[in-house]
Each structure stands twice: as structure tokens, then as C-alpha cells.
Write a protein that holds these residues in place. Structure first.
Motif, PDB file in Angstrom:
ATOM      1  N   TRP A 165      58.845 -48.737-101.671  1.00 11.80           N
ATOM      2  CA  TRP A 165      57.431 -49.088-101.645  1.00 11.80           C
ATOM      3  C   TRP A 165      57.297 -50.595-101.820  1.00 11.80           C
ATOM      4  CZ3 TRP A 165      52.800 -47.287-100.438  1.00 11.80           C
ATOM      5  CH2 TRP A 165      51.665 -47.898-100.953  1.00 11.80           C
ATOM      6  N   GLU A 166      56.778 -51.262-100.782  1.00  7.65           N
ATOM      7  CA  GLU A 166      56.616 -52.720-100.805  1.00  7.65           C
ATOM      8  C   GLU A 166      57.917 -53.409-101.212  1.00  7.65           C
ATOM      9  OE1 GLU A 166      53.258 -53.458-103.310  1.00  7.65           O
ATOM     10  OE2 GLU A 166      51.813 -52.828-101.778  1.00  7.65           O
ATOM     11  N   ASN A 167      59.007 -52.980-100.562  1.00 11.94           N
ATOM     12  CA  ASN A 167      60.357 -53.537-100.746  1.00 11.94           C
ATOM     13  C   ASN A 167      60.959 -53.216-102.110  1.00 11.94           C
ATOM     14  OD1 ASN A 167      60.351 -54.778 -98.162  1.00 11.94           O
ATOM     15  ND2 ASN A 167      59.194 -56.519 -98.985  1.00 11.94           N
ATOM     16  N   ASN A 168      60.327 -52.338-102.872  1.00 10.67           N
ATOM     17  CA  ASN A 168      60.863 -51.930-104.169  1.00 10.67           C
ATOM     18  C   ASN A 168      61.394 -50.507-104.083  1.00 10.67           C
ATOM     19  OD1 ASN A 168      60.078 -54.339-105.590  1.00 10.67           O
ATOM     20  ND2 ASN A 168      57.973 -53.581-105.553  1.00 10.67           N
ATOM     21  N   PRO A 169      62.689 -50.290-104.364  1.00 10.03           N
ATOM     22  CA  PRO A 169      63.250 -48.932-104.336  1.00 10.03           C
ATOM     23  C   PRO A 169      62.777 -48.117-105.541  1.00 10.03           C
ATOM     24  CG  PRO A 169      64.902 -50.497-105.082  1.00 10.03           C
ATOM     25  CD  PRO A 169      63.696 -51.310-104.695  1.00 10.03           C
ATOM     26  N   LEU A 170      62.329 -46.904-105.288  1.00 10.34           N
ATOM     27  CA  LEU A 170      61.848 -46.028-106.346  1.00 10.34           C
ATOM     28  C   LEU A 170      62.613 -44.714-106.323  1.00 10.34           C
ATOM     29  CD1 LEU A 170      57.993 -46.477-105.826  1.00 10.34           C
ATOM     30  CD2 LEU A 170      59.421 -47.652-107.512  1.00 10.34           C
TER      31      LEU A 170
END
Length: 320
Positions: free
Chosen positions: A37-42
Motif C-alpha cells: 500500500w503506497e509502496n509500503n509492504p503490509l
């Protein structure tokens, strides 16, 4: 346990029936999914609940954060075993202090609020306020993902764990988590009303006109056929991926209005799908082939929105 119930009902906006009927099997079969999400891995955990009080033919899905999943694991592994007795249902996830199935999750929420001396917030109130907030804050495609997260889907539990669907569930869960306060929230229409308005072919601009929408809602509320259709959509919820009720099925619900119900359901879904595709091209105008490829990627087998209809909507949105 009350806190976890509140988490599902008030944070993930699931109906109380999901809490009451979630099974151990559904918990152990949960899927761990890495979503960006928005270049952030979750790291998210998707759970699908196949039976709930409101509509047993639907599947409810929600995506837990890593921290939330840990809370559920602690309850399941450390607390739940201490509550079990000989009469306890073996495959029900949430067990009351008497070792029985949760009778009424809404009562548990009231008890939680009363214990901490805070105002009671019901499932219906939370869902309504959050739906309302999305109108001014989210795009058409985001609102439909949000509505789908709340409305549940008629897809099977197996389909909920497919790659594309997992991504949509995680995306919708993030949209739910981002909901915040808005000064004008009570004066804005709910996203469920937007779904009803699209049946008349309204454009995105028209959907943002509260006065027109209020007038349409008042007219519909006085029309017995429209009120009957609203109840029909409670039986067969409108979402992007459902095949929808066949005309023959609709006629078993109402011999008089069955064909109308079937036709309007499909027209509304077609508009929803068109708006969903339009929402992907807010910043630039795509080619016909790009639109066609995106439609094909969704895996819809019937009731496909026409490319020229989508291009027309994109042209109108660029002029407003």
C-alpha cells in the motif's frame, strides 16, 4: 473477548452475525497475504466467514493487521480453552463465559461500553456514519470496494482467497481503517444511497448533488415498487462480482415485479462496474484497448460494461 467483538463490528464494520457464527475452521484456514500500500509492504490476514445471521448465502471477509491477528491468536490459544466445557460447540470461535455460543454480539458491545462508561455505538450507527464519510473522501472505485467490504459477497469462500480478490479485500480494509471524523459527516448522503442512485444512470457529478439525491430518495420511499426493490437488494446485495439473481429467481420473490427487479439489479451493477473502471483512470484518459484489458482482468463473465459507455463517462468527468 468483548474487545475482539468490538474490533470486528466497529472497526472492521462487520455485522454482529459474523461474530456469532465465525468458526474455528475459518480461523485456522485464514490466509496470510503480503499487500503493498503506497509502496509500503503490509502483512495482512484475511478471514472468510461463510455463515452469518443476515444472509447465509453470502461470505463475509475482513483483513486483520499483524497486531490484530496476534490478539486473536492469544484469545484462541490462551483464553478460549479456559471457557470450554462438555456442552461447548466445538467449531465456534467465540465462546461466552458460560462455554456457549455468543447469543447476541450487540449486547456484548453494550456491556463493553457500559463497563468503561462510554457512549454505546451500535453496528448500524458505525456503518452508517462510515458510509457517509466516504462520499466526499473516496473515489467511485474506492467507495465500491468499501461498500463490498460491508455488504459481503455471494462468492464462495474459496473464491475469496483468490489473488485478485485478496488484493481487493486488503485494499478495502485499509480504506475502512482510514476513515476519520468529518464536520459535515451527518449532512452527507451515505454510499448505500449512491448505489441506489446509479440505477438511474447518474454521473459522478450528479451523485454529488445532495438536493437532487434527497428528492429522488423521497420519491422512491413513496413508491411501493422501489421500496420492494430495496428489500430485494437486501436478499441479493449489489456488488461488483456477483452473478446476480436470474429473472426466474426474481419472479419467485415477486410475480408482479420480478422482471423489473432482475433488470434493474443488472442495470445498477453495470453502472457500478462502469464507475469502478472509470475510477482507475482519474488522472489520464486511457485508450479503448486499455479499458478493455482492465475489464477482462476483473474476470466478469456477463453483464460487462461497454467500452464506449466508459469512455463517455470519462469524457464527462474530464469536463467537470
Amino acid at each position: 473477548m468483548f474487545y475482539l467483538e468490538a474490533l470486528l463490528v466497529l472497526r472492521h464494520l462487520q455485522r454482529p452475525g459474523v461474530v456469532q457464527n465465525m468458526t474455528v475452521s475459518e480461523w485456522t484456514e485464514r490466509i496470510h497475504y503480503k499487500y503493498t500500500w503506497e509502496n509500503n509492504p503490509l502483512d495482512l490476514t484475511v478471514v472468510a466467514v461463510a455463515e452469518h445471521k443476515t444472509a447465509t448465502h453470502q461470505v463475509a471477509t475482513f483483513a486483520l493487521t499483524a497486531e490484530e491477528e496476534q490478539w486473536f491468536k492469544v484469545y484462541f490459544e490462551k483464553i478460549r480453552p479456559t471457557l470450554l466445557n462438555r456442552k461447548s460447540p466445538k467449531d465456534i470461535f467465540f465462546i461466552s463465559s458460560t462455554g456457549r455460543k455468543i447469543y447476541n454480539a450487540s449486547n456484548d458491545l453494550r456491556r463493553l461500553h457500559r463497563r468503561f462508561k462510554i457512549p454505546n455505538v451500535s453496528s448500524q450507527l458505525a456503518r452508517r456514519i462510515c458510509e457517509t464519510w466516504t462520499v466526499a473522501q473516496y473515489s467511485d472505485s474506492e467507495r465500491y470496494l468499501f461498500a463490498k467490504y460491508l455488504a459481503h459477497t455471494s462468492a464462495t469462500a474459496d473464491r475469496c482467497y483468490r489473488e485478485k480478490t485478496l488484493g481487493d479485500i486488503c485494499h478495502a480494509s485499509i480504506l475502512v481503517s482510514q476513515i476519520g471524523a468529518s464536520k459535515d459527516v451527518e449532512n452527507q448522503p451515505s454510499s448505500s444511497r449512491i448505489l441506489a442512485s446509479t440505477s438511474s444512470g447518474a454521473t459522478s457529478t450528479e451523485l454529488q448533488q445532495p438536493a437532487n439525491r434527497k428528492h429522488e430518495e423521497d420519491a422512491q420511499s413513496k413508491n411501493p415498487r422501489e421500496e420492494a426493490f430495496r428489500k430485494f437488494t437486501e436478499m441479493y446485495p449489489l456488488d461488483l462480482d456477483s452473478l446476480g439473481p436470474a429473472p426466474k429467481t426474481a419472479k419467485t420473490v415477486s410475480k408482479v415485479h420480478g422482471q423489473y427487479f432482475s433488470d434493474k439489479w443488472r442495470k445498477t451493477q453495470n453502472n457500478m462496474r462502469a464507475d469502478y473502471i472509470v475510477g482507475h483512470f482519474k488522472k489520464r484518459k486511457p485508450s479503448n484497448e486499455e479499458v478493455k484489458r482492465l475489464i477482462e482482468s476483473k474476470g466478469w463473465k456477463q453483464n460487462l460494461p461497454k467500452v464506449n459507455k466508459i469512455m463517455e463517462k470519462l469524457w464527462h468527468s474530464s469536463k467537470t
